[in-house]
Design a protein around this motif. Structure first.
Motif, PDB file in Angstrom:
ATOM      1  N   GLY A 149       0.791  -1.227   0.000  1.00 52.33           N
ATOM      2  CA  GLY A 149       0.000   0.000   0.000  1.00 52.33           C
ATOM      3  C   GLY A 149       0.819   1.270   0.000  1.00 52.33           C
ATOM      4  O   GLY A 149       0.271   2.367  -0.095  1.00 52.33           O
ATOM      5  N   ALA A 150       2.147   1.140   0.107  1.00 53.27           N
ATOM      6  CA  ALA A 150       3.009   2.317   0.081  1.00 53.27           C
ATOM      7  C   ALA A 150       3.423   2.600  -1.358  1.00 53.27           C
ATOM      8  O   ALA A 150       3.901   1.717  -2.067  1.00 53.27           O
ATOM      9  CB  ALA A 150       4.249   2.111   0.942  1.00 53.27           C
ATOM     10  N   ALA A 151       3.211   3.816  -1.799  1.00 49.17           N
ATOM     11  CA  ALA A 151       3.631   4.225  -3.139  1.00 49.17           C
ATOM     12  C   ALA A 151       5.095   4.658  -3.078  1.00 49.17           C
ATOM     13  O   ALA A 151       5.460   5.490  -2.246  1.00 49.17           O
ATOM     14  CB  ALA A 151       2.759   5.366  -3.641  1.00 49.17           C
ATOM     15  N   VAL A 152       5.905   4.078  -3.949  1.00 53.71           N
ATOM     16  CA  VAL A 152       7.335   4.356  -3.925  1.00 53.71           C
ATOM     17  C   VAL A 152       7.792   4.715  -5.338  1.00 53.71           C
ATOM     18  O   VAL A 152       7.487   4.012  -6.297  1.00 53.71           O
ATOM     19  CB  VAL A 152       8.124   3.132  -3.409  1.00 53.71           C
ATOM     20  CG1 VAL A 152       9.614   3.421  -3.391  1.00 53.71           C
ATOM     21  CG2 VAL A 152       7.639   2.730  -2.022  1.00 53.71           C
ATOM     22  N   PHE A 153       8.502   5.829  -5.446  1.00 52.97           N
ATOM     23  CA  PHE A 153       9.093   6.266  -6.709  1.00 52.97           C
ATOM     24  C   PHE A 153      10.386   5.486  -6.918  1.00 52.97           C
ATOM     25  O   PHE A 153      11.146   5.280  -5.966  1.00 52.97           O
ATOM     26  CB  PHE A 153       9.368   7.771  -6.615  1.00 52.97           C
ATOM     27  CG  PHE A 153       9.704   8.438  -7.919  1.00 52.97           C
ATOM     28  CD1 PHE A 153       8.749   8.580  -8.908  1.00 52.97           C
ATOM     29  CD2 PHE A 153      10.968   8.948  -8.132  1.00 52.97           C
ATOM     30  CE1 PHE A 153       9.056   9.213 -10.108  1.00 52.97           C
ATOM     31  CE2 PHE A 153      11.286   9.584  -9.319  1.00 52.97           C
ATOM     32  CZ  PHE A 153      10.321   9.718 -10.306  1.00 52.97           C
ATOM     33  N   PRO A 154      10.680   5.032  -8.123  1.00 48.95           N
ATOM     34  CA  PRO A 154      11.902   4.254  -8.355  1.00 48.95           C
ATOM     35  C   PRO A 154      13.165   5.058  -8.054  1.00 48.95           C
ATOM     36  O   PRO A 154      13.179   6.281  -8.136  1.00 48.95           O
ATOM     37  CB  PRO A 154      11.829   3.918  -9.851  1.00 48.95           C
ATOM     38  CG  PRO A 154      10.407   4.105 -10.234  1.00 48.95           C
ATOM     39  CD  PRO A 154       9.863   5.169  -9.331  1.00 48.95           C
ATOM     40  N   PHE A 165       4.895   9.265  -2.488  1.00 48.21           N
ATOM     41  CA  PHE A 165       4.519   8.547  -1.268  1.00 48.21           C
ATOM     42  C   PHE A 165       3.251   9.142  -0.652  1.00 48.21           C
ATOM     43  O   PHE A 165       2.312   8.422  -0.314  1.00 48.21           O
ATOM     44  CB  PHE A 165       5.667   8.589  -0.256  1.00 48.21           C
ATOM     45  CG  PHE A 165       5.329   7.916   1.044  1.00 48.21           C
ATOM     46  CD1 PHE A 165       5.239   6.530   1.126  1.00 48.21           C
ATOM     47  CD2 PHE A 165       5.097   8.667   2.178  1.00 48.21           C
ATOM     48  CE1 PHE A 165       4.910   5.912   2.318  1.00 48.21           C
ATOM     49  CE2 PHE A 165       4.772   8.054   3.383  1.00 48.21           C
ATOM     50  CZ  PHE A 165       4.684   6.670   3.455  1.00 48.21           C
ATOM     51  N   LEU A 166       3.214  10.441  -0.530  1.00 47.99           N
ATOM     52  CA  LEU A 166       2.070  11.103   0.109  1.00 47.99           C
ATOM     53  C   LEU A 166       0.801  11.000  -0.728  1.00 47.99           C
ATOM     54  O   LEU A 166      -0.286  10.778  -0.204  1.00 47.99           O
ATOM     55  CB  LEU A 166       2.402  12.573   0.372  1.00 47.99           C
ATOM     56  CG  LEU A 166       3.495  12.822   1.404  1.00 47.99           C
ATOM     57  CD1 LEU A 166       3.940  14.280   1.357  1.00 47.99           C
ATOM     58  CD2 LEU A 166       3.037  12.431   2.796  1.00 47.99           C
ATOM     59  N   GLU A 167       0.930  11.160  -2.035  1.00 43.57           N
ATOM     60  CA  GLU A 167      -0.226  11.148  -2.924  1.00 43.57           C
ATOM     61  C   GLU A 167      -0.736   9.737  -3.202  1.00 43.57           C
ATOM     62  O   GLU A 167      -1.935   9.518  -3.319  1.00 43.57           O
ATOM     63  CB  GLU A 167       0.136  11.840  -4.249  1.00 43.57           C
ATOM     64  CG  GLU A 167      -0.938  11.778  -5.315  1.00 43.57           C
ATOM     65  CD  GLU A 167      -2.164  12.626  -5.030  1.00 43.57           C
ATOM     66  OE1 GLU A 167      -3.150  12.475  -5.754  1.00 43.57           O
ATOM     67  OE2 GLU A 167      -2.141  13.431  -4.085  1.00 43.57           O
ATOM     68  N   GLY A 168       0.178   8.790  -3.305  1.00 44.72           N
ATOM     69  CA  GLY A 168      -0.214   7.476  -3.780  1.00 44.72           C
ATOM     70  C   GLY A 168      -0.378   6.381  -2.752  1.00 44.72           C
ATOM     71  O   GLY A 168      -0.905   5.320  -3.068  1.00 44.72           O
ATOM     72  N   SER A 169       0.068   6.613  -1.530  1.00 47.14           N
ATOM     73  CA  SER A 169      -0.015   5.556  -0.513  1.00 47.14           C
ATOM     74  C   SER A 169      -1.433   5.406   0.018  1.00 47.14           C
ATOM     75  O   SER A 169      -2.186   6.373   0.110  1.00 47.14           O
ATOM     76  CB  SER A 169       0.948   5.837   0.636  1.00 47.14           C
ATOM     77  OG  SER A 169       2.285   5.747   0.191  1.00 47.14           O
ATOM     78  N   GLU A 170      -1.766   4.178   0.357  1.00 52.48           N
ATOM     79  CA  GLU A 170      -3.101   3.866   0.856  1.00 52.48           C
ATOM     80  C   GLU A 170      -3.261   4.293   2.323  1.00 52.48           C
ATOM     81  O   GLU A 170      -2.281   4.482   3.042  1.00 52.48           O
ATOM     82  CB  GLU A 170      -3.349   2.366   0.716  1.00 52.48           C
ATOM     83  CG  GLU A 170      -3.362   1.920  -0.738  1.00 52.48           C
ATOM     84  CD  GLU A 170      -3.489   0.414  -0.902  1.00 52.48           C
ATOM     85  OE1 GLU A 170      -3.668  -0.301   0.111  1.00 52.48           O
ATOM     86  OE2 GLU A 170      -3.415  -0.038  -2.051  1.00 52.48           O
ATOM     87  N   VAL A 189      -3.523  13.884   6.801  1.00 55.41           N
ATOM     88  CA  VAL A 189      -2.180  14.362   7.115  1.00 55.41           C
ATOM     89  C   VAL A 189      -1.312  14.324   5.858  1.00 55.41           C
ATOM     90  O   VAL A 189      -0.561  15.266   5.582  1.00 55.41           O
ATOM     91  CB  VAL A 189      -1.561  13.522   8.251  1.00 55.41           C
ATOM     92  CG1 VAL A 189      -0.105  13.890   8.490  1.00 55.41           C
ATOM     93  CG2 VAL A 189      -2.368  13.682   9.532  1.00 55.41           C
ATOM     94  N   ALA A 190      -1.432  13.250   5.084  1.00 61.07           N
ATOM     95  CA  ALA A 190      -0.666  13.139   3.845  1.00 61.07           C
ATOM     96  C   ALA A 190      -1.035  14.260   2.880  1.00 61.07           C
ATOM     97  O   ALA A 190      -0.164  14.859   2.251  1.00 61.07           O
ATOM     98  CB  ALA A 190      -0.902  11.772   3.198  1.00 61.07           C
TER      99      ALA A 190
END
Length: 111
Positions: free
Chosen positions: A14-19, A40-45, A53-54
């Motif tokens: 669920g964590a969005a991570v940029f390569p 991370f802030l925009e894409g994480s669940e 907060v995100a």
């Protein structure tokens, strides 16, 4: 991250991570830091972080980037074009390439 640092642990589900972007591209490290935070802030669940907060933190990141002008903005535009070209060459998914191509416009970073 220093060269002798241990590899980061795998991101939770669920964590969005940029390569990871190679240093050889010459993209400004502060831009990369901002992009990693944004993704991370925009894409994480919601299971990973509190959406309200995100959203607030992401708005600050974007607000600071909107302050760019002159040579700094020109550099960011060049770096974003470099990143988009790299993403295409590496055959990243079209959605990720489009994110890089449209990031500045979509976030009102025009100077």
């Amino acid at each position: 991250m220093p060269d002798d640092a241990p590899p980061p642990e795998e991101a939770p589900d669920g964590a969005a991570v940029f390569p990871l972007i190679p240093d050889e591209l010459g993209v400004h490290p502060l831009l990369l830091a901002a992009l990693h935070a944004y993704v991370f802030l925009e894409g994480s669940e919601a299971t990973v972080l509190n959406p309200a907060v995100a959203d607030e933190a992401m708005n600050y990141v974007v607000g600071y980037l909107q302050r760019l002008d002159g040579d700094a903005l020109r550099r960011v535009k060049e770096d974003m074009a470099t990143l988009a070209g790299f993403a295409k060459a590496e055959k990243w998914p079209k959605q990720q390439v489009r994110f890089l191509q449209d990031f500045l416009k979509d976030n009102g970073i025009t100077g």
